[in-house]
Design a protein around this motif. Structure first.
Motif, PDB file in Angstrom:
ATOM      1  N   LEU A  44      49.210  37.523  40.678  1.00 29.85           N
ATOM      2  CA  LEU A  44      47.871  37.090  41.099  1.00 29.85           C
ATOM      3  C   LEU A  44      47.988  35.794  41.895  1.00 29.85           C
ATOM      4  O   LEU A  44      48.958  35.053  41.738  1.00 29.85           O
TER       5      LEU A  44
ATOM      6  N   ILE B 134      41.449  43.087  38.781  1.00 29.75           N
ATOM      7  CA  ILE B 134      41.944  42.798  40.128  1.00 29.75           C
ATOM      8  C   ILE B 134      43.116  43.734  40.392  1.00 29.75           C
ATOM      9  O   ILE B 134      44.053  43.778  39.591  1.00 29.75           O
TER      10      ILE B 134
ATOM     11  N   GLN C 143      37.619  35.220  43.607  1.00 28.88           N
ATOM     12  CA  GLN C 143      36.714  36.355  43.848  1.00 28.88           C
ATOM     13  C   GLN C 143      36.242  36.982  42.536  1.00 28.88           C
ATOM     14  O   GLN C 143      35.084  37.367  42.390  1.00 28.88           O
TER      15      GLN C 143
ATOM     16  N   MET D  38      42.406  35.448  44.706  1.00 21.59           N
ATOM     17  CA  MET D  38      41.980  36.659  43.973  1.00 21.59           C
ATOM     18  C   MET D  38      41.150  36.279  42.748  1.00 21.59           C
ATOM     19  O   MET D  38      40.121  36.901  42.458  1.00 21.59           O
TER      20      MET D  38
ATOM     21  N   THR E 146      46.195  44.248  42.940  1.00 24.46           N
ATOM     22  CA  THR E 146      46.884  43.472  43.981  1.00 24.46           C
ATOM     23  C   THR E 146      47.421  44.359  45.101  1.00 24.46           C
ATOM     24  O   THR E 146      47.975  43.845  46.065  1.00 24.46           O
TER      25      THR E 146
ATOM     26  N   GLY F  48      44.952  41.524  35.922  1.00 26.48           N
ATOM     27  CA  GLY F  48      45.697  41.675  37.166  1.00 26.48           C
ATOM     28  C   GLY F  48      46.683  42.823  37.062  1.00 26.48           C
ATOM     29  O   GLY F  48      47.503  42.854  36.145  1.00 26.48           O
TER      30      GLY F  48
END
Lengths: 226, 226
Positions: free
Chosen positions: A93, A85, A100, A97, A87, A64
């Motif tokens: 996070l 990921i 996914q 998220m 953001t 993240g």
């Protein structure tokens, strides 16, 4: 009104996190959520973890970050699956998220899933991600006062990694004070001292992970391979 | 829906920050907002600043923390006015909180007001506090990658303090790479390297503050005392 909105955001996340936890339970995967200040050494610890465990456990990392894929690139360079990921400005996070990102992984082919949260000692603690255990990482240059100033993250975690112990000779940092403060906040906390950069103390961390994987396998009715 | 709410929160803060800036303008006070990761050394820098400047300038500090008054106590111990704001879980200061703290200070008896934000590289950047200048502090143990991973805070700041240069011999940290990365993000950024703990390089920081105070005095039509 702001408080009402915040409650709605939290409630929606809690529902999503519960759903994730249910879909993960029984699969024999140990899922952890690592949180810390920016620069405390989460990614360096995960690089060392990947190097040490990749031939022993089936491991994946979800990274993240606000932006860039630098961290996922660092993990992938160790030969381990990594999903990034971004953001886009968000300071933590959330379970949606992570849901996914999970779609990109084969959970039946995993023993250990490590979620590295956005570097931030505040917001990530408030958002469950469906993990089995939260881990907080504190680096010695950050100073002794962090547990008392940011207690929530320490209260909710099952393990505290104290990183950068190789810098202790050059810093005013009392391990004794930190141990006392964090155990006042969370008496069950497992405390692991190490240097991700030099490798000192890394075995304590690897063994904590191995124990978690063994528990997850047992809970899923799988034979213990350890 | 979430986005709408966030816009309302930001818009409300922007209005409050403009109101603060208007009430501060013309008073000859240089107001800065210092932001960094937890443990980068903001309070240690302000202790050193207070010791160095308290007989030369009329100085006050507003301390932002989630809980505890440890930081305000540290500043007050240097003989300088300090007001503690506790955000009760909030990950940044906002203009309304600073407005309440200002009610406790006599602005006509001040040259320099330093607002120390909550330790967090993300959220504080998005909330103006009526300050003349944002300052971001980065400590060498946090690593070289922070500007590219958290660009907003660097883009909005007028000065970057790189702290803990005394630890450089023990760290993989390229000052050259950081200088290049931050100037790509913000070409006007003033970069000051120092160690708040040892005092190395502190003069560069003190001179930057003195120049800001001189500019604020001039803007208020006061004679330059420097």
């Amino acid at each position: 009104m702001d408080i009402q909105v915040e409650r709605n955001v939290m409630a929606a996340n809690n529902r999503a996190a519960e759903k994730l936890q249910k879909s993960l339970a029984g699969r024999g995967v140990f899922v952890i959520n690592i949180m810390s200040s920016p620069g405390a050494g989460k990614t360096t610890l995960l690089e060392a973890t990947a190097r040490a465990l990749k031939d022993e456990l089936r491991l994946a990392v979800i990274e993240g970050d606000i932006q860039t894929s630098q961290d996922a690139d660092r993990i992938a360079a160790q030969g381990v699956q990594a999903v990034q990921i971004n953001t886009q400005g968000g300071c933590h996070l959330d379970a949606a998220m992570v849901g996914q990102a999970l779609d990109l992984l084969d959970l039946d082919d995993l023993d250990l899933l490590i979620i590295e949260n956005v570097g931030n000692l505040v917001c990530p603690a408030e958002f469950d991600l469906g993990e089995e255990a939260k881990v907080v990482l504190l680096s010695t240059p950050e100073g002794e006062d962090k547990p008392s100033k940011y207690p929530l993250m320490f209260r909710l975690s099952k393990a505290l990694v104290i990183n950068k112990v190789d810098l202790l000779p050059y810093l005013p940092f009392s391990m004794e004070r930190v141990r006392k403060d964090v155990l006042d906040i969370q008496p069950e906390l497992e405390i692991i001292e190490l240097s991700a950069m030099t490798g000192q103390g890394l075995d304590g961390w690897l063994n904590w992970l191995r124990q978690g994987v063994a528990r997850a396998r047992k809970a899923a009715g799988e034979p213990d391979q350890g």
